[in-house]
Design a protein around this motif. Structure first.
Motif, short mmCIF file in Angstrom:
data_model
loop_
_atom_site.label_atom_id
_atom_site.label_comp_id
_atom_site.label_asym_id
_atom_site.label_seq_id
_atom_site.Cartn_x
_atom_site.Cartn_y
_atom_site.Cartn_z
N GLY B 128 -9.48 -0.25 32.60
CA GLY B 128 -9.11 0.55 33.76
C GLY B 128 -10.11 1.67 33.92
O GLY B 128 -10.59 2.22 32.94
N THR B 152 -3.46 8.30 38.70
CA THR B 152 -4.76 7.68 38.96
C THR B 152 -5.34 7.10 37.69
O THR B 152 -4.94 7.45 36.59
N GLY B 153 -6.33 6.27 37.91
CA GLY B 153 -7.16 5.77 36.82
C GLY B 153 -6.33 5.17 35.70
O GLY B 153 -5.41 4.39 35.91
N ASP B 191 -3.19 -4.88 39.27
CA ASP B 191 -3.63 -4.48 37.93
C ASP B 191 -2.46 -3.74 37.28
O ASP B 191 -2.08 -2.65 37.71
N GLU B 193 -2.29 -2.16 34.74
CA GLU B 193 -2.67 -0.90 34.10
C GLU B 193 -2.69 0.25 35.09
O GLU B 193 -2.66 1.40 34.69
N ALA B 194 -2.85 -0.09 36.34
CA ALA B 194 -3.02 0.96 37.32
C ALA B 194 -1.72 1.20 38.06
O ALA B 194 -0.90 0.29 38.22
#
Lengths: 162, 663
Positions: B128, B152-153, B191, B193-194
């Motif tokens: 990520g 974010t991120g 995603d 993870e995001a």
């Protein structure tokens, strides 16, 4: 406690006491307190050397009879009887043990040079349980080897099937 | 403070690793189980997230790759094959080292990661993209304002949880929280993870930027605060009622990262509290003292006959009882905490020795005092090891005897009165009594002509220096261990029994007391001496029939509702002086399946018994398991029921031995 260890210090502070007609000396560093006799609870099958337990300030402490271990004849008790509570090492572990004395006399400091080994010919006492002896005002004073005595008691084979 | 946090994290990691290990081992048995795969993934994710949060970046990086593999397994790209599981277990073993910051001189970790990458086909691991927080401080007006934020991120990957942020904001007075799904990608490009979801909400007047900065201090997020003009409705709206991770709704059956973890965390925050063990021990000591003093107070109150004092004493008794029970309950730990390492041990051993073993556990939830649990681990490991190493045959040997190739080892734990029975049984070759006997004779443990029952013969295994295996293996058979087992069980006031049928298997049963601290006792009197029997082992109390008042030579029995129960006379056993009174009572006690009567002069009553250990100087007195201090300050010995029952049984079987024993 070996002789050499005893003699590694210049002086030794002991408390003297009588068992039967024999005077003994116990280094004060083992001594926690001296108490009037406490009610003793007999432990069935424990044998005469550690015949019972006592309640020392909320702890259950074994009561040992040094006279038995050292083969000192019993001559009866009177109101001078006291219990000495000792912090000793029993079979490698710290433990509290009470021992009975027919009378407790004094705390005194002796010169370790005056301590002599137990004569081999002195068959009256088991030599393995004595660190040494010294000449007191009224005859010989024995220095019992508490570590030996108690460790021996802890490791004794089971005497009775109780 | 940070040390505290570190300690909490370590505790948490320990739990997670246990769960992780269990998951991985179960996966070995059921490779396709989605539930397990998800559980493993979640555990990994939580360790990684918390690790990152507490600054264990190396750990987080390490787990990240590990986790990626499970993400692939989750999505069906990879199968959870034995290679992966082996690597995963090895990787799991590295985690404590990473947490403690231990170096890795042999490059173990790199090798594991290498292996994992190789399995994934050398693909680069997608990371990520970490983007810094993008804040735009906004002056706050007098009226209510509107807040919008988005994580974010790598915020999620680093352990940030939107629901916690939302909770904090709610704490500041946020209302009308709505989710902003405008940036949500299609499912196939999601995603996990995001965080694709943003949130918008009304903040009350007076909330300052500084307060909000505090909320977002540890989170990678972009946020803005603007005066509420009108309800600037975001695109799609869904109320965030249940605090679930953002991706939950989208990535349906596979519960993603955040979903289960928040529950665990909430549990920790809300209903479960971690307390260092020493504090519990200190509490238990104090409760023990209190119970003794309470007994003394009750005794004094009774003597004073002052009604007010007696009423107060009664209240104290009740409160002390409650406190005692609560303290004891706090110290109870389920067997489950032990079982994890056993599973692993069984798997490793069975791999190493080439003996496939099916290990099943019954009664994982059975609770024992934590001291007992702690001390139980080593003995059980020894027994388990012996069982696989010596007891289990090789698959070929098993096939030859028409047994299934896979061996069976079962660990069970059940409550039985005031005891817990822990049984470990296998279906291996059993113990060869003749071999044990020959060995014992050779070692000089028994005389060549000694007459021993099977149980007595098997018990020889626990003698120091005994080992029956012909060849000493790396794992067991050095003759140390089994005697340690018995010593440990003895020190827990427990007992151990072995039952074995040649060719059919071996069962080792450990009997352990539920607690080592305080028990309910029945106080009895014999020849003026008082003793305590653990109430839990007392079945009933009957009068000694007058015709039995005088001892007969042979084995003595009572007829209890048609069943013959052997009995022992404590007066005789304990060598008491004097003659018993007219009416004697018999306390029927039970240990295991056997009942034995104990003849006493008088029943004094029940009492709270704070167990004090006997010193080493009395270690040879088997009939006594401990001592307790009574209300009047005197000491009463606690009788060892298992031992007395053993003696009673022996007398029942062998008849006239009692006289000798009493002599």
């Amino acid at each position: 406690m070996s002789m050499s260890k005893l003699k590694s210090e210049q002086t030794l502070t002991v408390v003297t006491l009588t068992l039967g007609r024999q005077t003994l000396a116990i280094p004060t560093r083992f001594l926690r307190e001296i108490l009037d006799p406490l009610p003793v609870t007999r432990v069935p099958g424990a044998g005469s050397q550690v015949p019972g337990v006592v309640n020392v300030r909320g702890s259950v402490v074994p009561l040992a009879d040094l006279g038995q271990a050292l083969a000192i004849p019993d001559v009866g008790q009177d109101d001078r009887r006291r219990f000495l509570v000792l912090d000793v090492e029993v079979a490698g572990e710290a433990a509290t043990v009470a021992v009975a004395a027919d009378a407790v006399h004094e705390v005194t400091t002796i010169d370790t040079q005056t301590i002599e080994p137990v004569p081999a010919a002195a068959i009256a006492w088991p030599p393995e349980f004595l660190s040494g002896l010294y000449r007191g005002t009224e005859g010989f004073v024995l220095l019992p080897d508490l570590g030996q005595i108690f460790s021996n008691l802890a490791n004794r084979p089971q005497a009775v099937p109780l | 403070m940070m040390d505290d946090m570190g300690a909490i994290f370590r505790e948490e990691v320990r739990d997670l690793l246990e769960s992780l290990e269990r998951g991985l081992l179960d996966l070995k048995a059921r490779p396709g189980d989605m539930g397990l795969i998800n559980q493993v993934f979640r555990d990994l994710h939580t360790v990684k997230g918390s690790g990152a949060m507490f600054g264990f970046t190396e750990l987080a990086a390490f787990i990240h790759e590990f986790e990626t593999v499970f993400d692939r397994i989750r999505s069906g790209d990879l199968a959870a094959g034995p290679d992966i599981l082996r690597l995963a277990l090895a990787a799991k073993d590295e985690i404590p080292g990473l947490v403690e910051g231990l170096p890795d001189p042999e490059g173990q970790r790199a090798a594991i990661l290498q292996g994992l990458r190789a399995i994934m086909g050398g693909e680069a691991v997608a990371e990520g993209q970490g983007a810094g927080a993008d804040e735009a401080p906004v002056a706050v007006g007098e009226g209510p304002s509107r807040l919008w934020f988005r994580l974010t991120g790598a915020a999620l990957a680093m352990g940030a949880r939107p629901e916690i942020v939302l909770d904090e904001l709610r704490g500041l007075g946020a209302t009308q929280v709505v989710a902003d799904l405008s940036d949500l990608p299609p499912l196939d490009r999601l995603d996990v993870e995001a965080c694709a979801v943003g949130w918008a909400m009304e903040m009350p007047a007076g909330v300052t930027t500084a307060q909000l900065e505090e909320v977002f201090l540890f989170v990678d997020a972009e946020w803005r605060l603007e005066p509420a003009v009108q309800a600037a409705a975001p695109v799609a709206v869904s109320a965030v009622a249940a605090a679930t991770g953002p991706a939950t709704g989208a990535a349906a059956p596979a519960a993603p990262a955040g979903a289960a973890a928040p529950a665990a965390r909430a549990d920790q925050n809300g209903t479960t509290l971690r307390v260092p063990a020493e504090r519990l021990d200190a509490l238990m000591d104090s409760v023990g003292e209190l119970v003794i003093v309470e007994a003394r107070l009750t005794e004094l109150a009774r003597q004073s006959r002052d009604p007010a004092l007696m009423a107060t004493a009664e209240q104290i008794t009740r409160l002390a009882g409650g406190l005692r029970d609560a303290t004891m309950t706090m110290r109870m730990v389920p067997m489950r905490s032990l079982v994890g390492r056993f599973r692993r041990l069984v798997m490793d051993l069975s791999d190493k020795l080439g003996k496939p073993v099916n290990f099943s556990v019954i009664g994982e939830e059975t609770e024992l005092d934590k001291t007992v649990i702690e001390k139980l681990a080593d003995p059980l490991v020894h027994i388990l090891r012996n069982s696989i190493d010596h007891g289990m045959e090789t698959p070929e040997e098993r096939a030859a005897t028409e047994k299934p190739r896979e061996g069976l080892i079962e660990l069970s734990a059940v409550h039985a009165g005031a005891e817990v029975l822990i049984r470990l049984s296998d279906d291996g070759r059993g113990i060869d009594a003749a071999k044990v006997r020959a060995k014992a004779v050779a070692k000089g443990l028994i005389a060549a002509d000694a007459v021993l029952s099977d149980a007595q013969t098997f018990a020889l295994i626990f003698e120091p220096g005994f080992s029956t295996s012909e060849q000493v293996t790396e794992l067991s058979g050095r003759g140390v261990g089994m005697d340690v087992v018995r010593r440990t069980i003895d020190s827990l006031r427990g007992s151990i029994e072995i039952d074995s049928k040649p060719g059919r298997g071996t069962t080792v049963t450990l009997r352990l007391p539920l607690t080592l601290a305080i028990i309910e006792g029945l106080l009895i009197e014999v020849a003026g001496e008082r003793y305590t029997l653990p109430m839990a082992s007392v079945q009933e109390i009957v009068e000694l029939p007058p015709e039995k008042a005088v001892a007969e030579g042979a084995a003595e029995f009572l007829d209890i509702r048609g069943r013959f129960v052997p009995f022992l006379r404590l007066r005789r056993l304990f060598d008491c002086a004097g003659e018993p009174g007219a009416a004697q009572n018999v306390v029927i006690v039970q240990s295991g399946e056997v009942r034995v009567g104990i003849v006493v002069d008088r029943i004094v009553g029940t009492n709270q018994t704070v167990i004090k250990q006997m010193s080493k100087l009395h270690a040879d007195v088997r009939a006594v398991s401990g001592a307790t201090i009574l209300g009047d300050g005197s000491v009463a010995l606690i009788l060892d029921v298992a031992h007395l029952v053993g003696m009673g049984r022996a007398s029942g079987e062998a008849g006239a031995q009692m006289r000798e024993m009493a002599a």
